[in-house]
Design a protein around this motif. Sequence first.
Motif, short mmCIF file in Angstrom:
data_model
loop_
_atom_site.label_atom_id
_atom_site.label_comp_id
_atom_site.label_asym_id
_atom_site.label_seq_id
_atom_site.Cartn_x
_atom_site.Cartn_y
_atom_site.Cartn_z
N ARG A 204 0.82 -1.22 0.00
CA ARG A 204 0.00 0.00 0.00
C ARG A 204 0.85 1.27 0.00
N GLN A 205 2.11 1.17 -0.40
CA GLN A 205 2.99 2.32 -0.44
C GLN A 205 3.61 2.55 -1.81
N GLY A 206 3.28 1.69 -2.78
CA GLY A 206 3.68 1.96 -4.15
C GLY A 206 4.92 1.27 -4.66
N PHE A 207 5.60 0.45 -3.82
CA PHE A 207 6.82 -0.13 -4.34
C PHE A 207 6.74 -1.62 -4.64
N CYS A 208 5.80 -2.37 -4.07
CA CYS A 208 5.84 -3.82 -4.28
C CYS A 208 5.23 -4.24 -5.62
N GLY A 209 4.31 -3.46 -6.16
CA GLY A 209 3.71 -3.77 -7.45
C GLY A 209 2.55 -4.73 -7.42
N THR A 210 2.15 -5.20 -6.23
CA THR A 210 1.05 -6.17 -6.14
C THR A 210 -0.25 -5.60 -6.67
N CYS A 211 -0.51 -4.31 -6.43
CA CYS A 211 -1.79 -3.70 -6.82
C CYS A 211 -1.74 -3.11 -8.23
N GLU A 212 -0.71 -3.39 -8.99
CA GLU A 212 -0.56 -2.82 -10.33
C GLU A 212 -1.65 -3.36 -11.26
N LEU A 213 -2.34 -2.45 -11.93
CA LEU A 213 -3.41 -2.81 -12.86
C LEU A 213 -3.15 -2.16 -14.21
N PRO A 214 -3.61 -2.80 -15.30
CA PRO A 214 -3.39 -2.21 -16.63
C PRO A 214 -4.38 -1.07 -16.88
N SER A 215 -3.88 -0.01 -17.48
CA SER A 215 -4.76 1.09 -17.89
C SER A 215 -5.24 0.84 -19.31
N ALA A 216 -6.16 1.69 -19.77
CA ALA A 216 -6.70 1.53 -21.12
C ALA A 216 -5.63 1.75 -22.18
N THR A 217 -4.57 2.50 -21.83
CA THR A 217 -3.48 2.76 -22.78
C THR A 217 -2.41 1.67 -22.73
N GLY A 218 -2.58 0.71 -21.82
CA GLY A 218 -1.61 -0.36 -21.68
C GLY A 218 -0.55 -0.11 -20.63
N GLU A 219 -0.49 1.12 -20.10
CA GLU A 219 0.49 1.43 -19.08
C GLU A 219 0.02 0.89 -17.72
N PRO A 220 0.92 0.28 -16.96
CA PRO A 220 0.53 -0.23 -15.63
C PRO A 220 0.33 0.92 -14.64
N VAL A 221 -0.64 0.77 -13.76
CA VAL A 221 -0.96 1.79 -12.76
C VAL A 221 -0.97 1.14 -11.38
N ARG A 222 -0.23 1.70 -10.45
CA ARG A 222 -0.24 1.21 -9.07
C ARG A 222 -1.30 2.01 -8.32
N VAL A 223 -2.45 1.36 -8.12
CA VAL A 223 -3.63 2.09 -7.69
C VAL A 223 -3.57 2.50 -6.22
N CYS A 224 -2.59 2.01 -5.45
CA CYS A 224 -2.50 2.45 -4.06
C CYS A 224 -1.96 3.86 -3.95
N VAL A 225 -1.22 4.33 -4.97
CA VAL A 225 -0.64 5.67 -4.91
C VAL A 225 -1.08 6.57 -6.07
N GLU A 226 -1.87 6.06 -6.99
CA GLU A 226 -2.32 6.86 -8.12
C GLU A 226 -3.16 8.04 -7.65
N ARG A 227 -2.86 9.25 -8.15
CA ARG A 227 -3.61 10.44 -7.72
C ARG A 227 -4.12 11.23 -8.93
N ASN A 228 -4.19 10.61 -10.09
CA ASN A 228 -4.69 11.28 -11.30
C ASN A 228 -5.84 10.50 -11.90
N ALA A 229 -6.68 11.21 -12.65
CA ALA A 229 -7.77 10.53 -13.36
C ALA A 229 -7.17 9.53 -14.33
N VAL A 230 -7.76 8.34 -14.36
CA VAL A 230 -7.21 7.28 -15.20
C VAL A 230 -8.33 6.33 -15.58
N THR A 231 -8.20 5.69 -16.75
CA THR A 231 -9.12 4.65 -17.18
C THR A 231 -8.41 3.31 -17.10
N LEU A 232 -8.97 2.41 -16.31
CA LEU A 232 -8.36 1.11 -16.11
C LEU A 232 -9.01 0.06 -17.00
N ASP A 233 -8.24 -0.93 -17.36
CA ASP A 233 -8.75 -2.02 -18.19
C ASP A 233 -9.46 -3.05 -17.29
#
Length: 334
Positions: A304-333
Motif C-alpha cells: 500500500r505504499q507503491g513499491f511492491c507492485g502487487t496492486c498494479e493494474l493495466p490502464s486503457a493505454t496499456g500502461e501499468p498503474v499502481r492504484v494504491c498511490v495513483e492520484r490522477n484521473a485514469v481509465t483502467l482495463d
Amino acid sequence: MAAERPLRLNGTDRPDRLLSALTGVVAVYRRLSEVSGRRRPPVSEVDRDLPLALAAATPEAEGVRSLRLVRPDGGPLPRWRPGAHLDLVLPCGLVRQYSLCGDPDDRSYYRVAVRRIGAASARVHALEPGTRVTVRGPRNAFPFVAAENYLFVAGGIGITPILPMVRRAAARGVGWRLVYTGRDRASMPFLDELADLDPGRVWIRPDTEYGIPASGAELLEGSPESASLYCCGPIPMLTSVRVDAALGGRRAVFYERFSTPPIVGGKPFQVRLGRSGRTLDIPADRSALDVLRENVPGIAYSCRQGFCGTCELPSATGEPVRVCVERNAVTLDL
C-alpha cells in the motif's frame, strides 16, 4: 508492529506548539514529503522468485517472532545491503514485505522479524520449521549511504532495518548513536543483541519508563545536526522526528514506515472502468485502491505504499498503474 497510539509530546515548548496546530503539521509534512520524494531513488524491480525453507522461528519479544530462511539445498543466497527487504509469499498466497535484519555478510540465511498484528502476520507466526515459502527480492527502498556520523532512531519493530545499519556503522568505525523507543521493554525485539554494542552509543527509551512517548526533539537530542538521520517506526513518531529535524536544520534525513502513509494535500479524482463503463469518484483523503476494493472484489494488494507492485493494474493505454498511490484521473482495463 504495535498499534499506533495518539501522539503526545514531551519536548520543548516550540515543537509542542507547532505540533499542536494540525494545519502547521500538515503543511510541514507536505513539504517534507515532497523533498523526500525527490531525494529517494526509485526502488529497483527484482524479478526473482526464491524458493526457501523456514529453518527456525525464534520469539524475540511479546508478539514478535524472527524467521531464519535458507535455501533447501544449502546454497548461498543473493547479496543484500542494510535497509533491504523481502517480499514474503505465504503458502496461502498473501504477500507481505519484511525488512532483513540479519548479517549481510552471511549469505547462508535471511532473517526477518514479524510482529503479530493482523491476519497475514498471524499466518507467518503459525509457520513451522521446514515449511517451504517463496520470497522475492531482496530490494532496497531504504538505502544506507556512507557518512562520517549517524543518528539511528527506531520505534518498536522499526528496529529491523536499523539493526544491520548500526552494525555496519560500528564495523566501519564512524560516529553513530542509536535511540530505540517502544511501548515497553517486553515489546521491543533484539534488546539482547543491542546489549553487545557500545552502551555509551545506545539509548533504550521505553514509554513505560518515561511516562509518555518521546517527542521528536527528545529523540534527536545529543546528536550533531550534521549526522545522517535514519528513522523507522510508526507514523506519529516519524512525523514528529521529521518536523523537529527540519526545524533543527538537518538535511540528510532517511526514513521508512511500516504502515500506510496518510494522504496529505490530496485532491478528488476519478477512475473509469473501461470494460463496464463505470466511473468511481475517489475522495481527497482516500486512495484509488480503497474505493476499487469496495467496487471490484478480488483486487490484490500488499504494501500500500507503491513499491511492491502487487496492486498494479493495466490502464486503457496499456500502461501499468499502481492504484494504491495513483492520484490522477485514469481509465483502467477493468
